[in-house]
Design an enzyme around this catalytic site. Structure first.
Site, PDB file in Angstrom:
ATOM      1  N   ASN A 157       0.846  -1.182   0.000  1.00 29.14           N
ATOM      2  CA  ASN A 157       0.000   0.000   0.000  1.00 29.14           C
ATOM      3  C   ASN A 157       0.887   1.240   0.000  1.00 29.14           C
ATOM      4  O   ASN A 157       1.739   1.394   0.870  1.00 29.14           O
ATOM      5  CB  ASN A 157      -0.878   0.045   1.249  1.00 29.14           C
ATOM      6  CG  ASN A 157      -1.738   1.303   1.260  1.00 29.14           C
ATOM      7  OD1 ASN A 157      -2.633   1.447   0.433  1.00 29.14           O
ATOM      8  ND2 ASN A 157      -1.444   2.239   2.158  1.00 29.14           N
ATOM      9  N   GLU A 158       0.701   2.092  -0.973  1.00 28.66           N
ATOM     10  CA  GLU A 158       1.373   3.396  -1.036  1.00 28.66           C
ATOM     11  C   GLU A 158       2.863   3.310  -0.725  1.00 28.66           C
ATOM     12  O   GLU A 158       3.348   3.913   0.249  1.00 28.66           O
ATOM     13  CB  GLU A 158       0.672   4.379  -0.099  1.00 28.66           C
ATOM     14  CG  GLU A 158      -0.803   4.512  -0.411  1.00 28.66           C
ATOM     15  CD  GLU A 158      -1.470   5.688   0.285  1.00 28.66           C
ATOM     16  OE1 GLU A 158      -0.877   6.247   1.232  1.00 28.66           O
ATOM     17  OE2 GLU A 158      -2.578   6.063  -0.142  1.00 28.66           O
TER      18      GLU A 158
END
Ligand code: BGC
Length: 417
Positions: A157-158
């Protein structure tokens, strides 16, 4: 504009992450970090470890056909040489239950939180190549346990936001502050991108019919003033495109997390890539208002959310359109949402963002789904104050959720409200 009809099979989802919702993830590096930073403790979070069936009821009440959750690495692997089969079985059970209810699980393997033991063994974290084989071993066990029920994998994630947070600004463990040494940050980005590529190969080998991507935080960028265009391009390349370039041959979809628009200014005083002064609320707070101003920083003037982020729906269509044009990968919006404790703005937020997304899809961009952040109110990395949930922690629907449920049920939306 009237009615937008989304394609058949479009994925309507919501996203959560383990550390933010499950509660009591005491093996995570964040657990002690909260105390050391003086953050509000995450404690029981939304209790989702025990309350999965209630979360599933929320997903069903919203008529969603997809749900993104993450597996907590420190639960699955409580020690460097120990995997917890009971934990793996529980996550596999969640995935099975979702599938039984016609909800497609998207499983994320790294949503910021890492085991405390990982950083004890590798104090340099992602600056140390030795973290990669550890992550891959965890990914292999996780996918092995869930592959019967899961086809869609989100490796990270990110990634770039995580690296800037953990190695640039000292916000996340291990708390390095290397913002003034972009070469080192780029090293961490390189190691993580390579690890994604290896995870892609590993997961696809384990599951040839699987699909692998990651959730990339992408903001719409605008020049703060005429002449700032080069700084915009440099920042775009550092935060967004560099990672995609390094991984584009190893992705079945590109996940986009979109929240806001950022103005970028170029200042010879800035040590950041492109001499950029990026107008994030967090950056302004980090350097302090007066210095931010002195550097020529600019914030958007749209009404801010409870996070201080400008609401800028048009930017979602803009970034999705540009990424589709430049990379040609199917796109999934894996996060988009608003911290809105008053509950008065979520419906309009969703309508305007879906309107913007529908617009770019009508022009040909291949967008396979939209996942709202978040299903339930949860721990916003240091505080429970921001309320992103379609449901409260008591699992009561928040204003705006009935609207989203209706769009998900019908696949149609009246843009004019
Ligand atoms: C992160 C989430 C976070 C959300 C709202 C995203 O950047 O993936 O963990 O809660 O934004 O800040």
């Amino acid at each position: 504009m009237g009615i937008i009809t989304f394609p058949r099979g479009f994925l309507w989802g919501a996203s959560t992450s383990a550390y933010q919702t499950e509660g009591h993830n005491a093996g995570s590096a964040f657990w002690d970090w909260e105390r050391r930073k003086g953050w509000e403790p995450s404690g029981a979070a939304a209790g989702s470890w025990e309350r999965f069936e209630e979360d599933l009821e929320c997903v069903k009440a919203l008529h969603l056909n997809a749900y993104r959750f993450s597996m907590e690495w420190s639960r699955v692997q409580p020690g460097p040489d120990r995997f917890d089969e009971g934990v793996l079985a529980r996550y596999a059970f969640w995935a099975r239950r979702l599938k039984e209810e016609g909800v497609r699980p998207f499983v994320c393997l790294h949503h910021f939180s890492e085991p405390a033991w990982l950083l004890e063994r590798h104090p340099e974290g992602w600056l140390d190549e030795g973290v990669a084989p550890r992550y891959l071993r965890f990914a292999e066990r996780a996918a092995g346990a869930l592959r019967e029920h899961v086809r869609d994998w989100v490796t990270f994630n990110e990634p770039v936001v995580f690296i800037v947070g953990a190695y640039g600004m000292g916000q996340f463990p291990p708390g390095r502050r290397l913002l003034l040494r972009p070469k080192l940050l780029e090293r961490a980005v390189r190691i993580m991108a390579r690890t994604h590529n290896e995870a892609y190969r590993l997961l696809r080998r384990l599951q040839p019919e699987g699909r692998v991507g990651y959730a990339h935080h992408v903001s719409a960028l605008d020049p703060a003033r005429p002449g700032d265009e080069d700084a915009v391009m440099a920042w775009d390349s550092f935060m967004h495109r560099g990672f995609i370039e390094a991984t584009k041959a190893h992705m079945d979809f590109l996940g986009v997390n979109y929240y806001t628009r950022i103005f970028v200014h170029r200042s010879f005083l800035s040590p950041l890539p492109g001499r950029a002064v990026p107008g994030y609320a967090e950056f302004e707070r980090g350097v302090g208002g007066p210095l931010f101003k002195l550097l020529g920083g600019r914030r958007g003037d749209g009404e801010p959310t409870d996070m201080g982020w400008e609401v800028h729906p048009e930017g979602l269509g803009r970034v999705v359109g540009a990424l589709w044009r430049d990379f040609g990968l199917p796109i999934l919006v894996l996060e988009n949402g608003i911290a809105d404790a008053a509950g008065s703005r979520r419906e309009g937020f969703i309508r305007d963002h879906l309107g913007s997304l529908g617009g770019v899809m009508a022009q040909g961009a291949e967008v396979q789904g939209y996942f709202h952040w978040s299903l339930v109110d949860n721990y916003e990395w240091g505080s429970y104050r921001p309320r992103f949930g379609l449901y409260s922690m008591a699992r009561r629907p928040a204003p705006g959720s009935a609207f989203y449920a209706e769009v998900a049920r019908t696949g149609e939306m009246n843009v004019d409200g």
